[in-house]
Scaffold this motif. Sequence first.
Motif, mmCIF file in Angstrom:
data_model
loop_
_atom_site.group_PDB
_atom_site.id
_atom_site.type_symbol
_atom_site.label_atom_id
_atom_site.label_comp_id
_atom_site.label_asym_id
_atom_site.label_seq_id
_atom_site.Cartn_x
_atom_site.Cartn_y
_atom_site.Cartn_z
ATOM 1 N N ARG A 104 0.856 -1.191 0.000
ATOM 2 C CA ARG A 104 0.000 0.000 0.000
ATOM 3 C C ARG A 104 0.888 1.235 0.000
ATOM 4 O O ARG A 104 1.983 1.233 0.568
ATOM 5 C CB ARG A 104 -0.946 0.001 1.195
ATOM 6 C CG ARG A 104 -0.285 -0.114 2.545
ATOM 7 C CD ARG A 104 -1.326 -0.195 3.666
ATOM 8 N NE ARG A 104 -0.727 -0.378 4.975
ATOM 9 C CZ ARG A 104 -0.290 0.602 5.756
ATOM 10 N NH1 ARG A 104 -0.374 1.854 5.341
ATOM 11 N NH2 ARG A 104 0.226 0.344 6.933
ATOM 12 N N LEU A 124 -5.413 -2.801 -8.643
ATOM 13 C CA LEU A 124 -5.229 -1.647 -7.770
ATOM 14 C C LEU A 124 -6.554 -1.131 -7.223
ATOM 15 O O LEU A 124 -7.498 -0.874 -7.975
ATOM 16 C CB LEU A 124 -4.524 -0.520 -8.532
ATOM 17 C CG LEU A 124 -3.157 -0.857 -9.123
ATOM 18 C CD1 LEU A 124 -2.565 0.365 -9.808
ATOM 19 C CD2 LEU A 124 -2.214 -1.385 -8.050
ATOM 20 N N ALA A 178 0.746 2.012 -10.099
ATOM 21 C CA ALA A 178 0.052 2.933 -9.196
ATOM 22 C C ALA A 178 0.362 4.391 -9.508
ATOM 23 O O ALA A 178 -0.541 5.247 -9.479
ATOM 24 C CB ALA A 178 0.426 2.614 -7.748
ATOM 25 N N LEU A 216 2.303 -2.888 -7.476
ATOM 26 C CA LEU A 216 1.999 -1.457 -7.440
ATOM 27 C C LEU A 216 2.742 -0.674 -8.532
ATOM 28 O O LEU A 216 2.759 0.556 -8.502
ATOM 29 C CB LEU A 216 2.354 -0.872 -6.071
ATOM 30 C CG LEU A 216 1.403 -1.211 -4.925
ATOM 31 C CD1 LEU A 216 1.940 -0.675 -3.600
ATOM 32 C CD2 LEU A 216 0.010 -0.649 -5.181
ATOM 33 N N ALA A 225 -2.508 -2.809 -3.305
ATOM 34 C CA ALA A 225 -2.441 -3.936 -4.231
ATOM 35 C C ALA A 225 -3.361 -5.041 -3.738
ATOM 36 O O ALA A 225 -3.236 -5.502 -2.601
ATOM 37 C CB ALA A 225 -1.009 -4.442 -4.332
#
Length: 422
Positions: free
Chosen positions: A116, A185, A156, A153, A180
Amino acid sequence: MSPQRLVIERLGNRGEGVAQLGARRVFVPYALAGETVAAEIDGEHARLVDIVEASPQRIAPICPHFAECGGCAVQTLRADAYAEWKRSLVETALANAGLALDVAPTVDAHGAGRRRVTFHARFDAGKARVGYMAARSHRIVEIEACPLLTPELRAALPAARAIAAILAPCGKPLDIAVTATLGGLDVELRGAGPLNDSETGALLAAADAHDLTRLTNHGKLIALRRAPQIKIGEATLTLPPGVFLQATQAGEETLAARVLSATAKAQNVADLFCGVGAFALRLARRAQVKAYDMDAGALAAMRAAAHATPGLRALEGVARDLFTRPLSASELNGFDAFVFDPPRAGAAAQAAEIARSDVPIVVAVSCHAQSFARDAAILLKGGYVIREITPLDQFRYAAHVEIVAVFEKTSGRKSAKRRLLG
């Protein structure tokens, strides 16, 4: 301002080099113990200008943004010395609380990386800047990638940039939290406030373009393309928006393994500050579990995951604010063992009730060394002894450390153990 020469004596709690200048301490970010540095001094803080004599433990940083981005405090310290520094953070906090206790070596729980991340977006003349905050500043450091994130990620940051560009006209500081999940996502927006139809439509298109599992704004659903799910032991759990998770999968699994080992003989377990059930869902494989938290959404997600997982024993989730209404000693005495994992502030009121109980095994999990030391002192004063204290490093290169400790009751131990084993 002319640089001054300083000798760094040690690394402090925030990963800064600490030097003594006359009667005052000076904190120098990115300097290491034993180094002689040139630094521009401003009160208690200084800016590193040059390393005059480098530590033999100094290594090259892994990220080109190190020393500008504020996400990492210590990247240039050799691995063995770095692990010992993390351990020292716990030892120092305990010593400051008047406790002389053995602390085990640091366990690496970084695994594949953080699952995260929160990116910050700030806007200048309608243009978005997206990245992390600089150290001791609200200035955004724009980055191309972060080496600490799990590969899941990788997409992201492009998604965060696209979202920030859509919301740039509102000009509000924006946080973009990305997790994740098994399906991709999961993105939660904070700071944008209510969205108009045009913004919502553009964000829907961005969710499709970047294959987001879910997109929410302050918990309100914008787009749902797949359920944002994770595995917790054998259970599959659908995440509520913005819910707390351990930083790394390896960190959660390492903590859970120690919780399960310490409570191996218990048949009736309480999980305090349980969140979505990182421990409770695993404990329920072999014990009856009663789990407490004030987050109703997290409890609902945990209960749904437990109901859908064959073979789990009874798992009850109870909504309760353990800060204002901690479980009393008499309530706790109905359990063979329990685990508590409070937020950074710790759980002094709950620890006081635990100390009055006769529960034989207590497992404490904490992400803050100072509040852990305070709560540990309360338990020790109440008759518990420490079986083990282990630091875990799932916040690699940051000045944070996770702690798991096992306490055993000494007073009334025979009767308590008889109940545990019977």
